[in-house]
Scaffold this motif. Structure first.
Motif, PDB file in Angstrom:
ATOM      1  N   LYS A 195      66.690  45.431  27.962  1.00  0.00           N
ATOM      2  CA  LYS A 195      66.463  44.239  27.186  1.00  0.00           C
ATOM      3  C   LYS A 195      65.376  43.518  27.769  1.00  0.00           C
ATOM      4  O   LYS A 195      64.962  42.370  27.355  1.00  0.00           O
ATOM      5  CB  LYS A 195      67.675  43.441  27.217  1.00  0.00           C
ATOM      6  CG  LYS A 195      68.837  44.124  26.496  1.00  0.00           C
ATOM      7  CD  LYS A 195      70.149  43.108  26.554  1.00  0.00           C
ATOM      8  CE  LYS A 195      71.035  43.613  25.663  1.00  0.00           C
ATOM      9  NZ  LYS A 195      72.105  42.864  25.629  1.00  0.00           N
ATOM     10  N   ARG A 231      65.018  41.803  30.576  1.00  0.00           N
ATOM     11  CA  ARG A 231      65.510  40.580  31.141  1.00  0.00           C
ATOM     12  C   ARG A 231      65.572  40.579  32.524  1.00  0.00           C
ATOM     13  O   ARG A 231      66.101  41.425  33.267  1.00  0.00           O
ATOM     14  CB  ARG A 231      66.691  40.055  30.634  1.00  0.00           C
ATOM     15  CG  ARG A 231      66.446  39.691  29.106  1.00  0.00           C
ATOM     16  CD  ARG A 231      67.988  39.383  28.419  1.00  0.00           C
ATOM     17  NE  ARG A 231      67.760  39.114  26.976  1.00  0.00           N
ATOM     18  CZ  ARG A 231      68.900  38.902  26.213  1.00  0.00           C
ATOM     19  NH1 ARG A 231      69.945  38.970  26.665  1.00  0.00           N
ATOM     20  NH2 ARG A 231      68.618  38.625  24.804  1.00  0.00           N
ATOM     21  N   ASP A 272      67.888  43.485  33.618  1.00  0.00           N
ATOM     22  CA  ASP A 272      68.242  44.373  32.406  1.00  0.00           C
ATOM     23  C   ASP A 272      66.866  45.160  32.045  1.00  0.00           C
ATOM     24  O   ASP A 272      66.267  44.520  31.222  1.00  0.00           O
ATOM     25  CB  ASP A 272      68.903  43.570  31.460  1.00  0.00           C
ATOM     26  CG  ASP A 272      69.339  44.264  30.260  1.00  0.00           C
ATOM     27  OD1 ASP A 272      69.058  45.571  30.175  1.00  0.00           O
ATOM     28  OD2 ASP A 272      70.522  43.930  29.577  1.00  0.00           O
TER      29      ASP A 272
END
Length: 587
Positions: free
Chosen positions: A459, A461, A456
């Motif tokens: 974000k 991540r 991601d």
């Protein structure tokens, strides 16, 4: 008789004149006067000195000027003299010529040579005293020249010698009194004693009156918004005091520049003349707030015309803090580079370790708010976002190599690139082991491989898995086994409700207490031993919950009828969807 009677009279007159040291009449004068010249007539004609006395002021004519004296005819039998020094000007020039008419004071009737001793200086002093007394009584200004420094002040020549105390020279203390020598000044007589010849002057009194008058005129015309010219009187940390002519105004440091200044002294020096604007005026308290930056346009008013999000700018570091650094991109416009916008890495170094005040660096405009006078900048945006690149090149299922950077209770962080860490959750460390802490399998600093589970970029991540490097032993077991199959397993541990059995691939099955006791050869009931390996019969499969039910009793006693056939049928029905899905758990 007449001749005899007249002779004594003439002799007496001549004797008197000679005793008074007057010249006898000439032959012509005697003939003209005749033998009947009276004593009174001779006295009137030749007794001129009797009409003057020492200390009198008379007018005389300069006869000649020598190298050291000036000869003056005052209309008496003898000429008078004055020392040449009394006519020497400060520039060394002689201020008198033959034929000049001047006023002099008779000091003594005659010197050793029979001449009158005169003084021009004393005449000037007498006149000066008259002017000084009048100036003192009427409080008028008097002019003078500072001649020398004396104890407590300076000596001033105002026609006579006068004293000007140091405290009365100026409105503020004067440090170097010697530098005032030869300076013409205007003073006021504040104390006089003619008997002692003492005169005390004050220049400060005149300056105070002038200042009060200037202040009165200025206050009458002063108004907010007016632009004035003043002189810098004092510079402090918090601002500059400006002399506006009779009173002071404060130019606060925040009103000096639209931008940042380290100290007012960087822009202003005492004595310099500057233009200021009246921001606020309290007439009752006589307080004036001034502005300097208000004379120039506010750069923030047009900032959005010059700067837009995404623009690349160059600025100078003017401040470094723990949370970021401030860049001045033009005079009056500063932007903040937050520490989070300095590097794509989460482990960015402290700003003070990377930048110093005065550095010139590039940045990208992230946002601008003229109303709040805020400009957000970023440095990392100059470089490609490594997360976007990672998302493009690393799809789920890709295998990455990285270093174990940190271990926590919930998993391990693996650094796969500079500034990019991926998380291996504790549940993704092993298919079969019940891991309580990642340190059971990993050590900080280890180089390991991991499978990308998800990325991601927005974000920031990255989810990784280590167990995914190997096939899922549970899937393989459920694909290859059915209820009723016999399997070999080792008794791993006991619980109050049964025993956990380790099967092939490291997976575990549960043998309940009801299925754990078996009849050993000879007919006696027996319990399995910990660590011993036995054959077990599968009596239950639950793929979704990853649970396997085993029976030692049915495997050891094959002739015994299984009373749990209904339970086995249900277990098979639960595993059917798993087999139909190709051996994978339904989503």
């Amino acid at each position: 008789m007449s001749s005899m009677e007249g002779e004594p009279k003439q002799t007496d007159a001549m004797k008197w004149l000679q005793e008074d040291r007057l010249e006898p009449p000439t032959a012509i004068q005697a003939a003209q006067a005749g033998p009947s010249m009276e004593y009174e007539q001779l006295l009137d004609q030749y007794g001129g000195l009797d009409s003057f006395s020492e200390g009198d002021v008379v007018t005389g004519q300069v006869v000649k000027v020598t190298s050291n004296e000036v000869v003056i005819d005052v209309g008496l039998k003898s000429e008078g003299i004055i020392a040449l020094q009394e006519f020497v000007e400060p520039d060394g020039k002689i201020s008198v010529r033959p034929g000049d008419h001047i006023e002099v004071l008779i000091e003594r009737a005659e010197d050793s040579e029979g001449r009158l001793l005169l003084s021009r200086v004393k005449v000037e002093r007498q006149k000066a005293w008259v002017d000084i007394e009048r100036a003192y009584q009427e409080q008028k200004t008097i002019e003078g020249i500072i001649t020398e420094r004396v104890k407590g002040g300076v000596s001033v020549d105002i026609g006579v010698k006068a004293f000007l105390p140091g405290s009365q020279i100026d409105l503020k203390p004067v440090k170097d009194l010697d530098a005032l020598k030869g300076t013409p000044i205007q003073c006021r007589v504040i104390k006089i004693n003619k008997k002692r010849g003492n005169i005390v002057l004050s220049r400060k009194a005149i300056l105070e009156e002038e200042l009060a008058e200037k202040k009165r005129r200025a206050l009458e015309t002063l108004q907010e918004g007016a632009d004035l010219t003043g002189v810098v009187k004092n510079v402090t940390d918090y601002g500059v005091f400006i002399d506006l002519g009779g009173f002071d105004g404060l130019l606060h440091v925040t009103d000096i520049s639209w931008g940042r200044i380290s100290h007012p002294s960087r822009l202003f020096s005492i004595g310099s003349e500057i233009r200021v604007r009246v921001l606020k005026f309290d007439r009752e308290r006589e307080r004036v707030s001034l502005g300097y930056k208000q004379l120039y346009p506010d750069p923030w008013l047009t900032a959005t015309e010059r700067y837009h999000p995404g623009d690349r700018v160059t600025g100078t570091v003017v401040s470094v803090t723990d949370y970021g650094l401030f860049l001045e991109i033009e005079e009056g416009i500063e932007g903040l580079v937050h520490v989070s916008e300095m590097s794509w890495s989460k482990r960015a170094k402290a700003p003070s370790r990377l930048y110093s005040v005065g550095d010139r660096i590039d940045a990208v405009v992230l946002g601008i708010s003229p109303e709040e006078r805020k400009l957000s900048l970023g440095i990392k945006q100059i470089f490609p976002d490594p997360w976007q690149a990672l998302a493009e090149k690393c799809q789920p299922g890709s295998i990455l190599t990285g270093k174990v950077r940190n271990l926590t209770d919930f998993g391990a962080f693996i650094e796969v690139e500079d500034g990019i860490d991926g998380l291996v959750h504790i549940s993704d460390l092993s298919w079969t082991k019940k891991v309580k802490h990642p340190s059971e399998l990993l050590t900080r600093g280890d180089q390991v491989q991991a499978v990308v589970l998800s990325v991601d970029a927005e974000k920031r991540r990255l989810s990784l898995g280590i167990k995914q490097l190997q096939p899922d032993a549970w899937e393989q077991f459920f694909e290859s086994k059915e209820v009723g199959d016999r399997v070999s397993g080792r008794v791993a541990r006991f619980a109050s409700f049964g025993a956990f059995v380790e099967l092939e691939g490291g997976i575990e099955g549960l043998c309940h207490n009801s299925q754990l006791e078996f009849r050993a050869p000879g007919g006696n009931l027996a319990m399995p031993e910990l660590g011993a390996t036995y054959d077990f019969k599968i009596i239950r499969l639950q793929p979704q919950e990853r649970k396997i039910g085993l029976s030692l009793r049915l495997a050891v006693e094959p002739g015994e009828v299984d009373n749990s056939s209904a339970f086995a049928a249900r277990a098979n029905s639960q595993s059917a969807p798993f087999r139909r899905a190709g051996g994978r758990l339904p989503q």
